[in-house]
Each structure stands twice: as structure tokens, then as C-alpha cells.
Scaffold this motif. Sequence first.
Motif, PDB file in Angstrom:
ATOM      1  N   ASP A   1      48.904  -9.086  29.205  1.00 34.07           N
ATOM      2  CA  ASP A   1      50.342  -9.082  29.475  1.00 34.07           C
ATOM      3  C   ASP A   1      51.128  -8.256  28.460  1.00 34.07           C
ATOM      4  N   GLY A   2      50.418  -7.531  27.615  1.00 36.77           N
ATOM      5  CA  GLY A   2      51.080  -6.676  26.630  1.00 36.77           C
ATOM      6  C   GLY A   2      51.458  -7.396  25.339  1.00 36.77           C
ATOM      7  N   TYR A   3      51.094  -8.673  25.246  1.00 41.76           N
ATOM      8  CA  TYR A   3      51.385  -9.448  24.034  1.00 41.76           C
ATOM      9  C   TYR A   3      50.111 -10.129  23.566  1.00 41.76           C
ATOM     10  N   GLY A   4      49.872 -10.102  22.257  1.00 43.29           N
ATOM     11  CA  GLY A   4      48.687 -10.736  21.700  1.00 43.29           C
ATOM     12  C   GLY A   4      49.041 -11.919  20.818  1.00 43.29           C
ATOM     13  N   SER A   5      47.981 -12.568  20.310  1.00 43.86           N
ATOM     14  CA  SER A   5      48.219 -13.724  19.446  1.00 43.86           C
ATOM     15  C   SER A   5      47.443 -13.642  18.137  1.00 43.86           C
ATOM     16  N   THR A   6      46.269 -13.043  18.135  1.00 40.54           N
ATOM     17  CA  THR A   6      45.433 -12.959  16.944  1.00 40.54           C
ATOM     18  C   THR A   6      45.496 -11.542  16.393  1.00 40.54           C
ATOM     19  N   ALA A   7      45.915 -11.412  15.087  1.00 43.31           N
ATOM     20  CA  ALA A   7      46.061 -10.089  14.480  1.00 43.31           C
ATOM     21  C   ALA A   7      44.716  -9.559  14.039  1.00 43.31           C
ATOM     22  N   VAL A   8      44.523  -8.253  14.205  1.00 43.57           N
ATOM     23  CA  VAL A   8      43.323  -7.566  13.738  1.00 43.57           C
ATOM     24  C   VAL A   8      43.761  -6.253  13.105  1.00 43.57           C
ATOM     25  N   SER A   9      42.904  -5.731  12.212  1.00 38.01           N
ATOM     26  CA  SER A   9      43.151  -4.423  11.614  1.00 38.01           C
ATOM     27  C   SER A   9      42.139  -3.455  12.200  1.00 38.01           C
ATOM     28  N   ALA A  10      42.619  -2.370  12.736  1.00 43.04           N
ATOM     29  CA  ALA A  10      41.719  -1.420  13.399  1.00 43.04           C
ATOM     30  C   ALA A  10      42.240  -0.007  13.214  1.00 43.04           C
ATOM     31  N   CYS A  11      41.339   0.918  13.387  1.00 42.56           N
ATOM     32  CA  CYS A  11      41.748   2.314  13.279  1.00 42.56           C
ATOM     33  C   CYS A  11      42.395   2.790  14.582  1.00 42.56           C
ATOM     34  N   ASP A  12      41.894   2.319  15.790  1.00 43.03           N
ATOM     35  CA  ASP A  12      42.446   2.714  17.083  1.00 43.03           C
ATOM     36  C   ASP A  12      42.928   1.477  17.827  1.00 43.03           C
ATOM     37  N   GLN A  13      44.014   1.667  18.726  1.00 43.61           N
ATOM     38  CA  GLN A  13      44.579   0.521  19.436  1.00 43.61           C
ATOM     39  C   GLN A  13      43.625  -0.005  20.487  1.00 43.61           C
ATOM     40  N   GLY A  14      43.037   0.879  21.271  1.00 43.41           N
ATOM     41  CA  GLY A  14      42.130   0.425  22.314  1.00 43.41           C
ATOM     42  C   GLY A  14      42.818  -0.549  23.245  1.00 43.41           C
ATOM     43  N   ASP A  15      42.226  -1.730  23.440  1.00 43.05           N
ATOM     44  CA  ASP A  15      42.779  -2.765  24.326  1.00 43.05           C
ATOM     45  C   ASP A  15      43.674  -3.736  23.582  1.00 43.05           C
ATOM     46  N   TYR A  16      43.982  -3.455  22.381  1.00 44.09           N
ATOM     47  CA  TYR A  16      44.824  -4.363  21.596  1.00 44.09           C
ATOM     48  C   TYR A  16      46.302  -4.184  21.969  1.00 44.09           C
ATOM     49  N   ALA A  17      47.085  -5.192  21.742  1.00 45.48           N
ATOM     50  CA  ALA A  17      48.536  -5.122  21.949  1.00 45.48           C
ATOM     51  C   ALA A  17      49.220  -4.821  20.619  1.00 45.48           C
ATOM     52  N   LEU A  18      50.359  -4.166  20.737  1.00 41.94           N
ATOM     53  CA  LEU A  18      51.102  -3.856  19.517  1.00 41.94           C
ATOM     54  C   LEU A  18      51.960  -5.039  19.047  1.00 41.94           C
TER      55      LEU A  18
END
Length: 648
Positions: free
Chosen positions: A486-503
Motif C-alpha cells: 500500500d506504499g507504507y511500511g512498518s519495519t525500517a531497514v537500511s539498504a543501498c537500493d529501494q527495490g520493494d521497500y516503501a519510503l
Amino acid sequence: MVSAPAGCGGPHLSTDSTDCDDTRTDVYGGAPVIPGDGFDNDCSAGGTGDECYRDDDGDGHGTGNLQNRAGGCVSGWVATNDDCDDTNSLRHPGQDETCDALDRDCDGDPIADAVDMQTWYYDSDGDGATGLVQQSACAAPSASWETTADGDCDDADASVYPNAIEACNTVDDDCDGLFDEGLQVSTWYVDSDNDGYGNPAVSVDSCAAPAGYVGNGDDCDDNKRLIHPGRNEVCNGKDDDCNNLIDDNATNDSIFYLDGDDDGFAPDGAAGLETCTPPPGYVEALGDCDDGDSALNPDAPEICDGIDNNCDGAIDDEDVDDLELPSPAPVQVYLDSDGDGAGTGALFGACTLGAGRVLVAGDCDDQDASRHPGAFELCNGEDEDCDSMVDESDSLDPNSVDPLGGSLFWPDVDGDLYGSGGPGELHCTAPSGYVAQSGDCDDALAYRNPSAPEVCDGEDNDCDGLVDDADGDLTGTVYFIDVDGDGYGSTAVSACDQGDYALIGEDCDDLRADRYPGALEVCDGEDRDCDGVITGATRYADLDGDNFGDPDAPVVDCEAPGVANALDCDDTSDRVFPHAPEVPDDGIDQDCDGVDEVTPVHTGDTGVEDTAVPPTPPVVVVPPPPDAGCGCDTPSAPSAPWWLLRRR
């Protein structure tokens, strides 16, 4: 009468004209009255006879009325005028005065010379007994005067008076002419040296001790204050305590012991004799370790012979302070007090090497066994190996477990505080260019070390063997895992690329795509917009029943009356609502478009026939159903608004 001077001739002349009978020399002004002579001697009655005064009380003394009688005074009249009270015959001159305050003798003092005055005696010391001082008076002059003479023999001492109790004071307390009579008498002895003990040869008997006397006669020498019974006996050849013994149990006597070898010392444990003067062969000193050999005693010199010569319990080298060595000494040694094998101080001779003595010198601290030549250095600012240097690295113990045994350091080429290469070097402090941490995986790049952050650069920045996304310590862009898409996440991660992650994070349910921040809230008992509050839809009051709500009267309640829209510009009129038929020129905005419709007019100045503007066809408004917009299980909204405009 004043006579004229003699020799002038003629009669005698006078300047005094008070003479009432110039033929008699006993009659003239102021002459003394001669009672009963038939003449007015003082010319007070005109010279017609005696002066007579009324005597009403018949006491022979008159007062008041004056008469002159040539033939003398008749009854009731007298020739004297000195009565002070002619109504009381007991009051007249010559009468005896009494203590009744009547002034009987008419002298002006009512009690002076009264014949019935008493004799009063004075008690000056207030002991109740009067003394010898007395005076006559009608009444007591004060409370200290009495009419009885008690015979106080010392009216200045209140303790002395007749019948007082006799005290032992050489005073006649009871005024009987005797002193101290009837009292118990004791014998008192003179105490010449004032030591509290009297001379038995000099005494007096008295009821009390005279000055300088005491109640005992026990002194054996009344001329010496330090000699008397109870005195401590001292060694002085005198009987200090008057017990007829000299120097017995003297406090400063001594204990003497038999000296068998006559070397001035007796053996320990010998029986003692307490006396002031010792018998022959007795001494005060103990400590002889052999009372049969005069060469062995505490004053003898210690020599290398295997015997305790001076009786101090130490033999030969053990008695280093008293040892007298031959020359040359059997051995030359250094004193090793701390037992570390190295000595200090001056070289000295000894009988044998013995304990505590070494042949090697050079100890820099003979009270600390950890400091001597050959010892390992510690990092403590001291010189353990006695080479005059401290904390040198080449003298540290590589196997030491002591925390002061030094630390390992590594070279740090890139200056990132981490070194690399080898097991490290042992030092007390880091040499220049060295650090106390190892583990640098690239000592040429300062941004690569165990404390560096892992970043997206394709390199192992923190030297943990992992690169970029493979390293859980990555410091990249923060994204959020979006499970429901839905474009919103709950668990933060640190990554080099966004991929399937939400901002954006803050999804309150990442397993449902209809629940996220900003989602439309509906009346289903769930928090769809993730604001922590289950509010339902907002409804607006519709007071005029035209199915358009008042924007100024919102209620967040799914069950509240009203409508779901807030489009009405006047909720008090059911003819005013969005797109309602407009009545031109009535000053009312019926269709809520912000203006009132007006009728078109001809211009009249173009030269062309005016054409009227055709009227706007009426607008038919289809109001929304009452529940439209509440979100309660409504079907999907059409592309057009819920209200429909049709022109006809």
C-alpha cells in the motif's frame, strides 16, 4: 524715767510720759507689780489700784479679765495671769507634770519632767536581753527598748545574753562571769611543723583546739614536716613513718640479686632481696646467661667463637651490632634486607656468609624484593632492574600477567586509530605512530577500520568481511518493509537500493492494503488512517432538510443525524443549496455559487438591434440520498459526483 543731767537746775525731766503717779518711785509704766499693795505699779490700769485677774477654776492662777482694785483682789480674782487652762484646776504653773499629755504645769511641753516617767533599757543586738544603756521616758522610744534590765553583758553580740547556752569559745556566753564552764574538755597537742601530728610532750586541756594544736600526739619529730605517721618510708636512714623502724619497706628501695661469678650481673630468675643497702655479692642487674663464667655477660664483646658472649640470644654474625671481628674478617659481605639476592650499603666483614648477607651488591631498594639487578621492569614509573632507567620496553616480561607488565601496540599508518600486522609490540606507552587496537583490514585507507560505518560503495568499510547490503551494520538509505504493497511500511531497514521497500513508514497494519496513514475512515470500527483513533465518518447537520449539510456544524459520529456533505450555504432555507434554481435580482444566492443572478439588458448605443440574452434553462437538481457519503458499505464511487445535473 530719764533724769535731766545734774547741774542744769530745776526739776528732773524725762521723755517717758507713761508714769501714772509721779509721787511714787515704785509706780511707772512697766514697773513690776506688787500684789496687794493697793497701787497700780505698772500703770496698766490707769493707776487706780492692784491688777486682778479672773480665776474661774479656783487654782490661784487667773487669766482673761483685768480689774484694778485699790483695796486688793476679791474672791474669784487673783493677781497672776499665767493659767493655761482656767477651766481645769489641775493645770496651772507649779503643778506636777504626768505622762497624760495635758501639760499640767503650763510650760508648753505636755510630758517634760513628768513625775511618772519610766526607765527604759536598750537591746542593741536584738537578742531579747537588754544591756546597760537606759533612759527615762513616758513610752518606749522604739521596739528595742524594754522596762526591764536583763543584764546583757555584751549587747553588741546577739549570741551573748543571760542564760544563753555556753559555747567553747573563751567567751562568757551566759553572762554569769565565767566562760566555757560545763563543757567537755579534751587534750590538745602542739603541732610545730604543721604536718597534722602533735608533739606528745607539749599539750593543753581545753574544750576546743587552740591555734597550732591538734588532737593527737603521734609525731616522733615535731620539727620536721616530712616525718609523721603514715608517711612513705624512703631510703634516707630515718624513721619517716614513726613506726620505730628505719628504711623499712621504703618506696625507693631496690631489689638485689646474688652475683655468683662477680661480673656485675645475676642470672634471670634469681631470688631477689628488697632493701635500701645490698649485702656484699648482691647486684641489681640481671641477664647473665652463665653465672659461672665471668667472661659471659651482657657487657661482654661478641666474637666469632660460636658462643653467645653478650647474652643477647644472638651468636656471632646474628649479633651484627655487637660483633667484634678479627682483622682481616673471615668473609666480606653486603646486607640483603629484602632477600632478593642483591645487597646494598658498604661491604662489611662477617664470621660467615649467613642469612641476610650476600656477596653481590647493586640493589637499588633493599626494602623491596621486586627491585634488584636482573628484575623485569613494570610500567609504574620505577626502576625495577636497578639500571637507572624506568619502564624501558626491552626489560618488560613478555609472559607477565601483571596489569603493570606493559601493553601491546600496533603501527597505524593511515591514522584511523587501528593498527595492523603481527602480534603487536610490548611497551608501557604507545610509541609514536602506534595504537592499542588492531584489526585494520586496510591500513592505507583511513575510512576502512572496525569502527568505520558500512556504506554503499562496494567495499568492506568496517572490516567484518561483509560488503554493502550483505552487512547488517550498513549505513545506507532508510526504507520500510511494505508487505501489503500500500506504499507504507512498518519495519525500517537500511539498504543501498529501494527495490520493494516503501519510503514512508507508520503503517499500522502492513498485512492490509486498506489501512495506512491518510486512508479514508469509514464506519467499520477500525482505525483505517492509522492515527490511533477510531472516529468513523464526519456528518453535517441538515436543518432545512434539503440533503445538503451545514459546513459549520460537523459531527464525527456514524450514527449522528444529518448528511455526509457540507455543501449548503444557507441551512435555514430548503430553497438554497448547490445548483438550486436561481431567481434573478432577488439578492439571494440560491445556487450557492457566490453570486445572485441578474436579468440581461440592451446596450442601446451600438446602432445594432439589441438581442436579449436568452434565459438560462432551469436546472434540475437531483439531491443525494440521505446516507450518501457516510461510507457505510457504499458501492464504488462513479467517476461523476454523486449529484447529477440535467438541463431541459
